[in-house]
Design a protein around this motif. Structure first.
Motif, PDB file in Angstrom:
ATOM      1  N   LYS A  64      -0.601  56.561  55.046  1.00  0.00           N
ATOM      2  CA  LYS A  64       0.195  55.594  54.294  1.00  0.00           C
ATOM      3  C   LYS A  64       0.983  54.723  55.267  1.00  0.00           C
ATOM      4  CE  LYS A  64      -1.033  57.482  50.391  1.00  0.00           C
ATOM      5  NZ  LYS A  64      -2.012  56.815  49.484  1.00  0.00           N
ATOM      6  N   ALA A  65       1.071  53.459  54.959  1.00  0.00           N
ATOM      7  CA  ALA A  65       1.826  52.528  55.797  1.00  0.00           C
ATOM      8  C   ALA A  65       3.262  52.446  55.285  1.00  0.00           C
ATOM      9  CB  ALA A  65       1.171  51.150  55.772  1.00  0.00           C
ATOM     10  N   LEU A  66       4.140  53.192  55.923  1.00  0.00           N
ATOM     11  CA  LEU A  66       5.549  53.187  55.551  1.00  0.00           C
ATOM     12  C   LEU A  66       6.369  52.575  56.678  1.00  0.00           C
ATOM     13  CD1 LEU A  66       6.025  56.786  54.076  1.00  0.00           C
ATOM     14  CD2 LEU A  66       5.906  54.636  52.799  1.00  0.00           C
ATOM     15  N   PRO A  67       7.357  51.736  56.361  1.00  0.00           N
ATOM     16  CA  PRO A  67       8.226  51.222  57.424  1.00  0.00           C
ATOM     17  C   PRO A  67       9.017  52.361  58.045  1.00  0.00           C
ATOM     18  CG  PRO A  67       9.129  50.693  55.262  1.00  0.00           C
ATOM     19  CD  PRO A  67       7.774  51.278  55.014  1.00  0.00           C
ATOM     20  N   GLN A  68       9.181  52.308  59.362  1.00  0.00           N
ATOM     21  CA  GLN A  68       9.800  53.410  60.085  1.00  0.00           C
ATOM     22  C   GLN A  68      11.020  52.947  60.873  1.00  0.00           C
ATOM     23  OE1 GLN A  68       8.832  56.497  59.743  1.00  0.00           O
ATOM     24  NE2 GLN A  68       6.802  56.244  58.792  1.00  0.00           N
ATOM     25  N   ALA A  69      12.027  53.804  60.940  1.00  0.00           N
ATOM     26  CA  ALA A  69      13.177  53.585  61.805  1.00  0.00           C
ATOM     27  C   ALA A  69      12.891  54.210  63.167  1.00  0.00           C
ATOM     28  CB  ALA A  69      14.426  54.215  61.191  1.00  0.00           C
ATOM     29  N   PHE A  70      13.652  53.812  64.169  1.00  0.00           N
ATOM     30  CA  PHE A  70      13.457  54.426  65.489  1.00  0.00           C
ATOM     31  C   PHE A  70      14.758  55.025  65.991  1.00  0.00           C
ATOM     32  CE2 PHE A  70      14.982  50.272  66.873  1.00  0.00           C
ATOM     33  CZ  PHE A  70      15.695  50.546  68.034  1.00  0.00           C
ATOM     34  N   GLU A  71      14.606  56.082  66.782  1.00  0.00           N
ATOM     35  CA  GLU A  71      15.743  56.791  67.351  1.00  0.00           C
ATOM     36  C   GLU A  71      15.780  56.563  68.854  1.00  0.00           C
ATOM     37  OE1 GLU A  71      17.767  61.257  67.355  1.00  0.00           O
ATOM     38  OE2 GLU A  71      15.607  61.048  67.028  1.00  0.00           O
ATOM     39  N   PRO A  72      16.810  55.923  69.372  1.00  0.00           N
ATOM     40  CA  PRO A  72      16.912  55.771  70.830  1.00  0.00           C
ATOM     41  C   PRO A  72      17.169  57.117  71.494  1.00  0.00           C
ATOM     42  CG  PRO A  72      18.931  55.060  69.786  1.00  0.00           C
ATOM     43  CD  PRO A  72      17.974  55.351  68.674  1.00  0.00           C
ATOM     44  N   PHE A  73      16.862  57.211  72.760  1.00  0.00           N
ATOM     45  CA  PHE A  73      17.038  58.471  73.479  1.00  0.00           C
ATOM     46  C   PHE A  73      18.519  58.755  73.664  1.00  0.00           C
ATOM     47  CE2 PHE A  73      17.702  60.869  77.408  1.00  0.00           C
ATOM     48  CZ  PHE A  73      16.937  61.995  77.139  1.00  0.00           C
ATOM     49  N   ARG A  95      24.574  54.644  76.254  1.00  0.00           N
ATOM     50  CA  ARG A  95      23.205  54.240  76.602  1.00  0.00           C
ATOM     51  C   ARG A  95      22.341  54.164  75.343  1.00  0.00           C
ATOM     52  NH1 ARG A  95      23.939  58.066  80.797  1.00  0.00           N
ATOM     53  NH2 ARG A  95      22.728  59.582  79.582  1.00  0.00           N
ATOM     54  N   ALA A  96      22.463  55.170  74.490  1.00  0.00           N
ATOM     55  CA  ALA A  96      21.651  55.196  73.276  1.00  0.00           C
ATOM     56  C   ALA A  96      22.019  54.047  72.339  1.00  0.00           C
ATOM     57  CB  ALA A  96      21.824  56.539  72.560  1.00  0.00           C
ATOM     58  N   LEU A  97      23.300  53.762  72.207  1.00  0.00           N
ATOM     59  CA  LEU A  97      23.717  52.686  71.319  1.00  0.00           C
ATOM     60  C   LEU A  97      23.269  51.326  71.857  1.00  0.00           C
ATOM     61  CD1 LEU A  97      25.114  51.850  68.749  1.00  0.00           C
ATOM     62  CD2 LEU A  97      27.297  51.866  69.965  1.00  0.00           C
ATOM     63  N   GLU A  98      23.342  51.143  73.167  1.00  0.00           N
ATOM     64  CA  GLU A  98      22.857  49.892  73.763  1.00  0.00           C
ATOM     65  C   GLU A  98      21.366  49.708  73.458  1.00  0.00           C
ATOM     66  OE1 GLU A  98      24.237  47.429  75.045  1.00  0.00           O
ATOM     67  OE2 GLU A  98      26.059  47.958  76.138  1.00  0.00           O
ATOM     68  N   GLU A  99      20.589  50.775  73.601  1.00  0.00           N
ATOM     69  CA  GLU A  99      19.155  50.696  73.302  1.00  0.00           C
ATOM     70  C   GLU A  99      18.924  50.354  71.836  1.00  0.00           C
ATOM     71  OE1 GLU A  99      15.219  53.610  73.123  1.00  0.00           O
ATOM     72  OE2 GLU A  99      16.966  54.238  74.294  1.00  0.00           O
ATOM     73  N   ALA A 100      19.713  50.973  70.956  1.00  0.00           N
ATOM     74  CA  ALA A 100      19.567  50.696  69.532  1.00  0.00           C
ATOM     75  C   ALA A 100      19.904  49.247  69.213  1.00  0.00           C
ATOM     76  CB  ALA A 100      20.466  51.638  68.733  1.00  0.00           C
ATOM     77  N   LEU A 101      20.974  48.740  69.792  1.00  0.00           N
ATOM     78  CA  LEU A 101      21.390  47.363  69.530  1.00  0.00           C
ATOM     79  C   LEU A 101      20.376  46.349  70.043  1.00  0.00           C
ATOM     80  CD1 LEU A 101      25.188  47.685  70.405  1.00  0.00           C
ATOM     81  CD2 LEU A 101      24.212  47.332  68.140  1.00  0.00           C
ATOM     82  N   ASP A 102      19.666  46.714  71.099  1.00  0.00           N
ATOM     83  CA  ASP A 102      18.657  45.808  71.664  1.00  0.00           C
ATOM     84  C   ASP A 102      17.443  45.650  70.752  1.00  0.00           C
ATOM     85  OD1 ASP A 102      20.103  45.177  73.896  1.00  0.00           O
ATOM     86  OD2 ASP A 102      19.154  46.694  75.182  1.00  0.00           O
ATOM     87  N   GLY A 103      17.167  46.667  69.914  1.00  0.00           N
ATOM     88  CA  GLY A 103      15.921  46.629  69.159  1.00  0.00           C
ATOM     89  C   GLY A 103      16.051  46.674  67.661  1.00  0.00           C
ATOM     90  N   ALA A 104      17.289  46.583  67.127  1.00  0.00           N
ATOM     91  CA  ALA A 104      17.468  46.775  65.687  1.00  0.00           C
ATOM     92  C   ALA A 104      18.351  45.699  65.077  1.00  0.00           C
ATOM     93  CB  ALA A 104      18.074  48.155  65.422  1.00  0.00           C
ATOM     94  N   ASP A 105      18.174  45.510  63.777  1.00  0.00           N
ATOM     95  CA  ASP A 105      19.084  44.680  62.996  1.00  0.00           C
ATOM     96  C   ASP A 105      20.262  45.507  62.494  1.00  0.00           C
ATOM     97  OD1 ASP A 105      17.268  42.456  63.143  1.00  0.00           O
ATOM     98  OD2 ASP A 105      16.078  43.409  61.569  1.00  0.00           O
ATOM     99  N   TYR A 106      19.974  46.774  62.180  1.00  0.00           N
ATOM    100  CA  TYR A 106      20.999  47.702  61.722  1.00  0.00           C
ATOM    101  C   TYR A 106      20.900  48.993  62.529  1.00  0.00           C
ATOM    102  CZ  TYR A 106      21.936  44.910  57.522  1.00  0.00           C
ATOM    103  OH  TYR A 106      22.288  43.901  56.665  1.00  0.00           O
TER     104      TYR A 106
END
Length: 283
Positions: A64-73, A95-106
């Motif tokens: 199934k094609a479901l939209p997925q969230a990602f978890e930074p390291f 570090r993790a929050l910086e990675e998240a902010l670089d690749g996410a809208d939320y």
């Protein structure tokens, strides 16, 4: 959306619905087409991380094609961050929050049911803090102390002070405000007089310390039933139906949509950049 938003689900009581709220908000945003990252700071339980892991596995197994969230390291063994020096834990979070902010809208951040340096750091970086509570004086105790005779609100709780300090930190850092929402989860059965009493005290404390009060989610079986699959009612369709559909699922979806509309997630007006230094939060 030009800048990502940071939504923190927090209070210092376990079992109030922080992870459940984060799951449903995350999936709703995914279906809107937003890029979603998450940080699970409940380092031992990690219910939010397990939900999204279940989601990936179920979608792959069922093609199934479901939209997925990602978890930074965050850390190879997140629970180890409970025992490292605070400076090391903060560095891992940053570090993790910086990675998240670089690749996410939320960016969704789930916090533990207790005080920890990472929870305080997340609160100070938030644009919105969502504090779920069940409609009872047991859960109200996490927000404020009531007089045992009159039931008048005597003073805000330690957690309310934490949010207040986070707001001061954020204001000093970039002049932005943190929107604080108390989400009252509505239980399936609740005595009306008790509901009124709790409502009066929550509204009074909200005016005093500056939070909004919104209706949350009912205690529905479907919310728990879909967790092992990494799904919410927002996912259910003719193609995605691991459980038998019913009219109650329609009601649950309407309830969820009403919650998202009242949160007004697409109208948050704030810039999201990790502070260079949040040390004032510890002062």
């Amino acid at each position: 959306m030009s800048q990502p938003r940071i939504l923190v689900f927090g209070n210092e009581k376990g079992g109030a619905g922080k992870s459940t709220g984060a799951m449903h908000v995350g999936v709703h945003l995914l279906h809107q087409g937003h890029r979603v990252a998450f940080l699970d700071l409940d380092l031992r339980q990690r219910s939010l991380a397990r939900f999204f892991s279940n989601r990936q596995k179920w979608a792959a197994a069922n093609e199934k094609a479901l939209p997925q969230a990602f978890e930074p390291f965050l850390h190879a063994k997140p629970a180890d961050l409970l025992h490292v020096p605070e400076a090391e834990a903060k560095a891992a979070f940053d570090r993790a929050l910086e990675e998240a902010l670089d690749g996410a809208d939320y960016v969704l951040i789930d916090t533990p049911g207790g005080d920890h340096v990472l929870s305080r750091r997340a609160h100070a970086a938030a644009h919105m803090i969502v504090t779920p509570m069940n409609d009872s004086f047991i859960d109200f105790d996490l927000l404020g102390e009531v007089d045992p005779v009159t039931l008048d609100v005597k003073r805000p709780s330690i957690y309310a002070e934490t949010v207040w300090n986070s707001r001061k930190t954020r204001a000093v850092w970039d002049g932005k405000s943190i929107r604080w929402i108390v989400l009252r989860n509505r239980l399936a059965q609740l005595e009306a007089r008790n509901r009124r009493r709790v409502d009066e005290r929550v509204q009074a404390l909200g005016r005093r310390v500056g939070f909004e009060v919104l209706a949350g989610l009912r205690d529905r079986v479907i919310y728990r039933e879909l967790f092992p699959f990494g799904l919410t009612v927002a996912d259910l369709s003719e193609e995605v139906n691991p459980v038998a559909m019913s009219l109650s699922h329609v009601s649950a979806r309407q309830e969820l949509r009403a919650l998202m509309a009242s949160l007004g997630l697409d109208q948050i007006d704030a810039d999201a950049v990790l502070p260079a230094d949040l040390e004032t939060e510890e002062a």
